[in-house]
Enzyme design. Structure first.
Site, PDB file in Angstrom:
ATOM      1  N   CYS A 196      -6.137   6.859  49.010  1.00 53.16           N
ATOM      2  CA  CYS A 196      -6.935   7.890  48.448  1.00 53.16           C
ATOM      3  C   CYS A 196      -7.399   8.997  49.326  1.00 53.16           C
ATOM      4  CB  CYS A 196      -8.065   7.584  47.521  1.00 53.16           C
ATOM      5  SG  CYS A 196      -7.664   6.086  46.182  1.00 53.16           S
ATOM      6  N   ARG A 243      -1.000  10.109  53.074  1.00 51.61           N
ATOM      7  CA  ARG A 243      -1.710   8.832  52.958  1.00 51.61           C
ATOM      8  C   ARG A 243      -1.288   7.954  51.696  1.00 51.61           C
ATOM      9  NH1 ARG A 243      -7.123   9.050  55.207  1.00 51.61           N
ATOM     10  NH2 ARG A 243      -7.611   7.392  53.705  1.00 51.61           N
ATOM     11  N   TRP A 297      -4.534   6.595  44.753  1.00 53.27           N
ATOM     12  CA  TRP A 297      -3.540   5.534  44.925  1.00 53.27           C
ATOM     13  C   TRP A 297      -4.135   4.601  44.177  1.00 53.27           C
ATOM     14  CZ3 TRP A 297      -3.433   0.426  47.067  1.00 53.27           C
ATOM     15  CH2 TRP A 297      -2.184   0.117  47.493  1.00 53.27           C
ATOM     16  N   ASN A 344     -13.312   7.522  47.156  1.00 58.05           N
ATOM     17  CA  ASN A 344     -12.218   6.443  47.911  1.00 58.05           C
ATOM     18  C   ASN A 344     -13.070   5.227  47.962  1.00 58.05           C
ATOM     19  OD1 ASN A 344     -10.511   8.510  48.193  1.00 58.05           O
ATOM     20  ND2 ASN A 344     -10.668   8.603  50.491  1.00 58.05           N
ATOM     21  N   GLY A 345     -12.267   4.123  47.911  1.00 57.82           N
ATOM     22  CA  GLY A 345     -12.822   2.788  48.072  1.00 57.82           C
ATOM     23  C   GLY A 345     -12.920   1.911  46.813  1.00 57.82           C
ATOM     24  N   GLU A 374       8.894  -6.296  64.225  1.00 61.14           N
ATOM     25  CA  GLU A 374       8.796  -4.800  63.961  1.00 61.14           C
ATOM     26  C   GLU A 374       9.720  -4.210  63.346  1.00 61.14           C
ATOM     27  OE1 GLU A 374       6.158  -3.126  63.629  1.00 61.14           O
ATOM     28  OE2 GLU A 374       6.857  -1.185  63.855  1.00 61.14           O
ATOM     29  N   LYS A 385       9.825  -2.267  59.719  1.00 65.55           N
ATOM     30  CA  LYS A 385      10.304  -0.910  59.882  1.00 65.55           C
ATOM     31  C   LYS A 385      11.490  -0.676  58.737  1.00 65.55           C
ATOM     32  CE  LYS A 385       7.858   0.942  61.157  1.00 65.55           C
ATOM     33  NZ  LYS A 385       6.913   0.490  61.992  1.00 65.55           N
ATOM     34  N   GLU A 422      10.230  -1.393  55.113  1.00 65.63           N
ATOM     35  CA  GLU A 422       9.376  -0.625  54.463  1.00 65.63           C
ATOM     36  C   GLU A 422       9.981   0.876  54.020  1.00 65.63           C
ATOM     37  OE1 GLU A 422       6.579   0.510  58.464  1.00 65.63           O
ATOM     38  OE2 GLU A 422       5.580   0.634  56.557  1.00 65.63           O
ATOM     39  N   HIS A 426      17.549 -24.601  61.874  1.00 67.13           N
ATOM     40  CA  HIS A 426      16.512 -25.237  61.223  1.00 67.13           C
ATOM     41  C   HIS A 426      16.214 -25.201  59.590  1.00 67.13           C
ATOM     42  CE1 HIS A 426      15.715 -27.215  64.922  1.00 67.13           C
ATOM     43  NE2 HIS A 426      15.623 -26.126  65.410  1.00 67.13           N
ATOM     44  N   LYS A 437      -0.747   5.074  53.875  1.00 65.23           N
ATOM     45  CA  LYS A 437      -0.754   5.117  55.530  1.00 65.23           C
ATOM     46  C   LYS A 437      -2.061   4.410  56.068  1.00 65.23           C
ATOM     47  CE  LYS A 437       0.205   6.605  59.437  1.00 65.23           C
ATOM     48  NZ  LYS A 437       1.440   5.969  60.481  1.00 65.23           N
TER      49      LYS A 437
HETATM   50  O1  M6R Z   1      -3.954   1.847  61.087  1.00 62.45           O
HETATM   51  P1  M6R Z   1      -3.431   0.555  61.132  1.00 62.45           P
HETATM   52  O2  M6R Z   1      -2.646   0.551  62.654  1.00 62.45           O
HETATM   53  O3  M6R Z   1      -4.738  -0.362  61.186  1.00 62.45           O
HETATM   54  O4  M6R Z   1      -2.552  -0.062  60.109  1.00 62.45           O
HETATM   55  C1  M6R Z   1      -2.132  -0.973  60.175  1.00 62.45           C
HETATM   56  C2  M6R Z   1      -0.912  -1.398  59.304  1.00 62.45           C
HETATM   57  O5  M6R Z   1      -1.255  -1.112  57.839  1.00 62.45           O
HETATM   58  C3  M6R Z   1       0.232  -0.524  59.715  1.00 62.45           C
HETATM   59  O6  M6R Z   1       0.549  -0.886  60.974  1.00 62.45           O
HETATM   60  C4  M6R Z   1       1.628  -0.858  58.625  1.00 62.45           C
HETATM   61  O7  M6R Z   1       2.209  -1.853  58.907  1.00 62.45           O
HETATM   62  C5  M6R Z   1       2.533   0.461  58.984  1.00 62.45           C
HETATM   63  N1  M6R Z   1       2.820   1.167  57.892  1.00 62.45           N
HETATM   64  C6  M6R Z   1       3.897  -0.138  59.393  1.00 62.45           C
HETATM   65  O8  M6R Z   1       4.670   0.974  59.882  1.00 62.45           O
END
Ligand code: M6R
Length: 612
Positions: A2, A27, A74, A100-101, A484, A488, A491, A507, A607
């Site tokens: 949010c 976000r 959100w 927010n929260g 990673e 990527k 997501e 295995h 985000k």
């Molecule tokens: O703001 P942060 O680095 O703490 O966020 C952690 C994860 O939410 C963030 O790295 C997320 O996995 C990314 N969207 C990946 O691209």
């Protein structure tokens, strides 16, 4: 997640509210709304879907007000509907709130208010805040006191921005466990949950301290704790440029941010090591370690989420190899529930936003258990930065795309620098240290070379964008980078992929490999290339197509066993993650592009994840 904006001042609030919300779109959100005070009432415009819906409703109307609040939601409690969108209004219609929260005790409060005949209009936890304040306001017309009384009964996390019909000149804002910033300007003041909303308006900001309330008027703001004691204000100057949060000609923020990596890495390392001279010492901001502390240091615990966790996975190999100190790496959401042992440990929390709720909770747990915490954070003054004993800032600039790229790269080099500093202090410098240091200095230029080569990765992605099953395999640091690369791809392109230690496939998982599978194999660790070739032969024999990402010095023989080979420049094996991750970022980007995905705002993701 949010987003919140607020305005009070001499101008019309509406343009800022809409533009500010647009700047927070990255976000992640599924509905939006604004509330402004007019002479007769508080006018609310809120709608499921994009901010454009709000703009369409306002249309050519002259909606004019000197004070207002806005929100992108959100959904957590209740579906993304018009009713569940913020702002929420008290039954008396005189108080509007954005939140927010999460209000953890909202059911109990809702029951209590319902017994008092208060009717709710949404399924959200947030509405209880508006209704509770409204209920108190019936008998006490001091809105500030009603808000203070309300925050005392709320459990959970809340950033609130509130307007009241009877207080035409006051925004009241509250912060507990969710970020909120006041942007200060001449004759007008702004509120936002994140800096990009403010960049075009002011660079002077006050980040609300934990558990604080502020009364914001056009000319000033006053800060209090929850017991109404005045708190000293601290203003910071944000040094991010307006352009840094714009696409600057790129189709997507993600591509822009991938392309910024050489610069971002250079900005992160250059204040800490001397790039030109033959001086191999690290200057680690103002972080110091006493002899006593170092003598007792037995373990390093790295705690983070998502990509930041993957940085930790690479760092474990790097630190253990160079420092010979054991490293434990935890997902932040798991750390606090496993009763971690942190005696004589240095806890390193990694977070781009500095607001990730799981990481913040892990940090607090580590501190409660008596550990010293150093954080690696991108956002200045964020909660994780503020609550850590020491901070190592990454200088990546604002990262807008949900899929992190430049933050990952700058976190990684920060972890290298922290390790080399400890190495120096623990007098563990070996020949390897000097070579690594020299190679770190060469990283920006080598990253640049890969960036220049992006078109070849575009062409390769074109061949594979229809694959629905992808495995990333590697050994050692390459395995950590596979995690990673796989994240990527998942997501942003929604292609199912898995990262696997190359030696582990046999295995069990190899049963999934068939001629519909693409295997992306990493080979940057000189000593492990032959083993990787054997693993690749195993998947080829079961029909998979193979794309190798390999270092110059490892590429020989790979063309025989793979359809495609992406070659990255030679670098010390221990630093290879900083280079090999980049083709994987490009690959995910182009696959998502070919599949027509919303690259900067993938579905269901936010985000900055400020709920646990
Ligand atoms: O703001 P942060 O680095 O703490 O966020 C952690 C994860 O939410 C963030 O790295 C997320 O996995 C990314 N969207 C990946 O691209």
């Amino acid at each position: 997640m949010c987003g919140i904006v607020g305005y009070v001042g001499a101008k019309n609030a509406v343009p800022f509210l809409l533009q500010g919300l647009s700047k927070l779109e990255y976000r992640g959100y599924d509905s939006a709304g604004i509330a402004v005070r007019t002479n007769d009432s508080i006018e609310i415009i809120k709608k499921r879907g994009s901010i454009q819906n709000i703009k369409d409703i306002i249309g050519a109307r002259e909606l004019n007000s000197r004070i207002g609040i806005g929100h992108t939601r959100w959904a957590t409690h209740g579906n993304p509907t018009d009713e569940n969108s913020h702002p929420h209004v008290s039954s008396c219609g005189r108080i509007a709130v954005v939140h927010n929260g999460i209000i953890e005790n909202y059911i109990e409060l809702k029951e209590k208010l319902t017994e008092l005949d208060i009717k709710f209009n949404s399924e959200t936890d947030s509405e209880v805040v508006a209704q509770y304040i409204g209920y108190l306001y019936k008998t006490n017309k001091n809105i500030f006191e009603c808000i203070l009384e309300t925050v005392k009964v709320l459990q959970g996390s809340f950033a609130l921005c509130i307007i009241c019909q009877d207080c035409p000149e006051k925004l009241i804002v509250v912060k507990k466990d969710s970020p909120l910033i006041i942007g200060v300007s001449e004759g007008e003041n702004y509120v936002a949950s994140d800096v990009p909303a403010l960049l075009s308006y002011t660079n002077k900001v006050c980040r609300l301290p934990e558990k604080s309330v502020a009364i914001v008027t056009a000319d000033e703001f006053k800060l209090y704790d929850f017991d109404k004691n005045v708190i000293e204000k601290k203003l910071d100057l944000v040094n991010w440029s307006v352009d840094s949060a714009e696409k600057s000609g790129y189709e997507h923020f993600m591509m822009k941010e991938i392309m910024e990596q050489a610069t971002a890495v250079k900005s992160t390392i250059s204040p800490r090591i001397n790039l030109d001279l033959n001086n191999n010492l690290v200057k680690l901001d103002n972080i110091t370690f006493s002899e006593e502390y170092l003598k007792n240091l037995e373990k390093i615990c790295i705690v983070a989420c998502g990509s930041a966790y993957h940085v930790g996975c690479v760092a474990k190999y790097f630190i253990e190899e160079i420092l010979r100190i054991p490293v434990e790496i935890d997902l932040a959401s798991e750390f606090r529930y496993r009763n971690p042992i942190v005696k004589n440990s240095l806890v390193v929390v990694i977070s781009q936003s500095g607001e990730t709720a799981d990481s913040l909770a892990a940090l607090r747990e580590a501190k409660k258990l008596g550990a010293r915490v150093i954080s690696i954070v991108n956002v200045f003054g964020s909660s994780i930065a503020t609550e850590s004993d020491d901070v190592l800032y990454t200088y990546a600039g604002p990262e807008i795309a949900v899929a992190t790229t430049k933050a990952y790269s700058t976190q990684l080099v920060s972890a290298y620098l922290l390790t080399l500093k400890l190495c120096e202090l623990l007098q563990k410098r070996t020949l390897n240290y000097d070579k690594i240091m020299q190679d770190i200095k060469k990283l920006p230029e080598k990253i640049e070379k890969i960036l220049e080569n992006k078109n070849s990765i575009h062409d390769i992605a074109k061949k594979y964008y229809n694959y629905e099953k992808v495995f990333f395999i590697g050994r050692n640091i390459d395995y950590a980078v596979c995690m990673e690369g796989s994240l990527k791809l998942k997501e942003i392109s929604y292609v199912h992929s898995e990262a696997y230690a190359a030696g582990e496939l046999k295995h069990g998982t190899i049963s999934l490999i068939d001629d519909n599978t693409l295997v992306i194999a990493l080979a940057t660790q000189t000593k492990l290339v032959d083993k990787m070739i054997s693993n690749v032969r195993e998947v080829r024999a079961r029909g998979a197509r193979v794309l190798f990402v390999a270092s110059e010095n490892c590429q020989e023989k790979l063309h025989e066993v793979a359809e495609d080979v992406i070659v990255i420049p030679e670098i010390s094996d221990l630093l290879s993650a900083s280079l090999s991750v980049i083709p994987l970022q490009f690959f995910a980007y182009y696959i998502a592009l070919y599949r027509g995905c919303n690259i900067d705002k993938p579905k269901n993701l936010a985000k900055s994840v400020t709920v646990e």
